[in-house]
Design an enzyme around this catalytic site. Sequence first.
Site, PDB file in Angstrom:
ATOM      1  N   LYS A 140     -29.190  36.672 -33.695  1.00 33.83           N
ATOM      2  CA  LYS A 140     -30.642  36.718 -33.922  1.00 33.83           C
ATOM      3  C   LYS A 140     -31.280  37.836 -33.116  1.00 33.83           C
ATOM      4  O   LYS A 140     -32.369  38.258 -33.391  1.00 33.83           O
ATOM      5  CB  LYS A 140     -31.288  35.366 -33.611  1.00 33.83           C
ATOM      6  CG  LYS A 140     -30.905  34.756 -32.299  1.00 33.83           C
ATOM      7  CD  LYS A 140     -31.185  33.251 -32.301  1.00 33.83           C
ATOM      8  CE  LYS A 140     -30.322  32.548 -31.264  1.00 33.83           C
ATOM      9  NZ  LYS A 140     -30.243  31.137 -31.400  1.00 33.83           N
ATOM     10  N   LYS A 153     -25.326  42.251 -23.179  1.00 36.49           N
ATOM     11  CA  LYS A 153     -26.783  42.155 -23.287  1.00 36.49           C
ATOM     12  C   LYS A 153     -27.484  43.133 -22.358  1.00 36.49           C
ATOM     13  O   LYS A 153     -28.566  43.621 -22.653  1.00 36.49           O
ATOM     14  CB  LYS A 153     -27.255  40.720 -22.991  1.00 36.49           C
ATOM     15  CG  LYS A 153     -26.939  39.783 -24.133  1.00 36.49           C
ATOM     16  CD  LYS A 153     -27.686  38.477 -24.017  1.00 36.49           C
ATOM     17  CE  LYS A 153     -27.443  37.629 -25.268  1.00 36.49           C
ATOM     18  NZ  LYS A 153     -27.925  36.271 -25.138  1.00 36.49           N
ATOM     19  N   LYS A 213     -20.835  40.381 -34.133  1.00 38.42           N
ATOM     20  CA  LYS A 213     -21.137  39.007 -34.589  1.00 38.42           C
ATOM     21  C   LYS A 213     -22.562  38.920 -35.145  1.00 38.42           C
ATOM     22  O   LYS A 213     -23.442  39.673 -34.720  1.00 38.42           O
ATOM     23  CB  LYS A 213     -20.914  38.001 -33.460  1.00 38.42           C
ATOM     24  CG  LYS A 213     -21.986  38.017 -32.407  1.00 38.42           C
ATOM     25  CD  LYS A 213     -21.910  36.818 -31.484  1.00 38.42           C
ATOM     26  CE  LYS A 213     -23.034  36.975 -30.472  1.00 38.42           C
ATOM     27  NZ  LYS A 213     -23.221  35.960 -29.524  1.00 38.42           N
TER      28      LYS A 213
END
Length: 337
Positions: A202, A114, A199
Site C-alpha cells: 500500500k 523503508k 511485493k
Amino acid sequence: MPSLPVVFSGIQPSGAPHLGNYLGAIRPWVVEQAESRNYFCIVDLHALTVERDPAQLADQTRELAAVYWACGIDPAHSTVFVQSHVAAHAELGWLLTCLTPMGWLERMTQFKEKARGEQAERVGAGLFTYPALMAADILLYRTELVPVGEDQRQHLELARDLAQRFNHRYGETFVVPQPRIGHLGAGSRVMGLDDPTTKMSKTGGQEAGCILLLDPPDLIRRKVLRAQTDSGREVAVEVAGPGVANLVDIWRAVTGASREDAGRCFDGRGYGELKRRVADALLEVLAPIQDRALALLRDRAELDRRLADGAAVAQPVAAGTLARARRRLGLLSLPGG
Ligand code: TYM
C-alpha cells in the site's frame, strides 16, 4: 476438552487494505479461525511510524475493521480490536524496546528498505524500534501461532528472540510464538502487478500494481488485464517467469486450486485468457466482501461499538500479562492495584 491455541495477528491501517493483506493474512485467518482462539488487531500505533493525516488514519482504521468482518472474521471465534484502545501494547512495547539490542533492529531488512532514500536523521525512531512493539502485541495474549505473510518472517523471529531473552533473564513469563506462513499453499507473497519483482504494497506509490479490496470491479479488472507478464505468449506453469507466476499464484490462492490444477487449466493458453480468469475469480470473491464492508461502513456508531466490545475482551488478557512482566522486572504496582 483441550484448550484452543491462541492466534494473534494484525494489519496496519496505513492505507486501504489490498489483495496481499487478504491473501497473505485475512484469508488464512478466516479459513482457520474455528480451530483457535483469535485476536485480530488493527495496529494503529504501528501506522504512526510515518507521518499521517489524522482524519485519514481514523477513516482507515474503521475501514480496516469493516473489511475484517466483511471477509468473514467471526465474532464467535475472533476478537477484533484497535491496538491503541489497549494501553498495555504501548507499555509492554517500551519494556521490550529496552530489552532489544540495536544490532537486532539494524538487521531488519524491512527497516532498511523503508529507510532507503530517506536521510537517516529524518527517519522516525519508531520505524526503527517498531519490531519491539510488534513483539509486545503478540506476547501480551500468550500467543502460540502468528499467521502472517512472508514479509513478516524476520519480525517474528525477533519476537521469539525477545520472548526467550526475557524468560531467560527474568524467569518464565512469555509464551514463545510460532510463525504460520504459507501453510495454505499460495498467497503468502503477492507481488505487484506492474512489477512482479517487488511485493504488492500500500506504500511505494505503485497504484496500478496494487489491487485494493474496495476498488470498484471495473478498476480491478483493468489492473489485472494490464498486469506485466513475461516475454513469450503461452502459459507454462512450471517454468513461468515472475509476472505469470504471480498471476497463477493469485488465481490459486483465490480458488484454492493446486499447482497441478493450474497447469491443467492454463498450460498452452494465452496470457490474455489467464488474466481474464484471474479477474473473474477475484471479482467473484471480492464482490460480496465489498457489499458487506460498505454496509458496515454505513453505520459508524455500530462499528465503533463492536470495536469497543473487542477492546473490552482484549484488555484484561493483556493487562494480566503486562502485570506479570512488570512484577518480573521489579516495577512497583500501586497499592490495591
Ligand atoms: P502489514 O500491515 O504491512 O501487513 C499486514 C499483513 O499482510 C501481509 N502482507 C502480504 N502478504 C502477502 N503478499 C503481500 N504482498 C503482502 N503485503 C502484506 C503481511 O505479511 C501481514 O501479515 N508489522 C505488521 C503488522 C503487525 C503485526 C503485529 C502482525 C503489527 N503487530 C503482530 C502480526 C502480529 C505489518 O506491518 O503488516
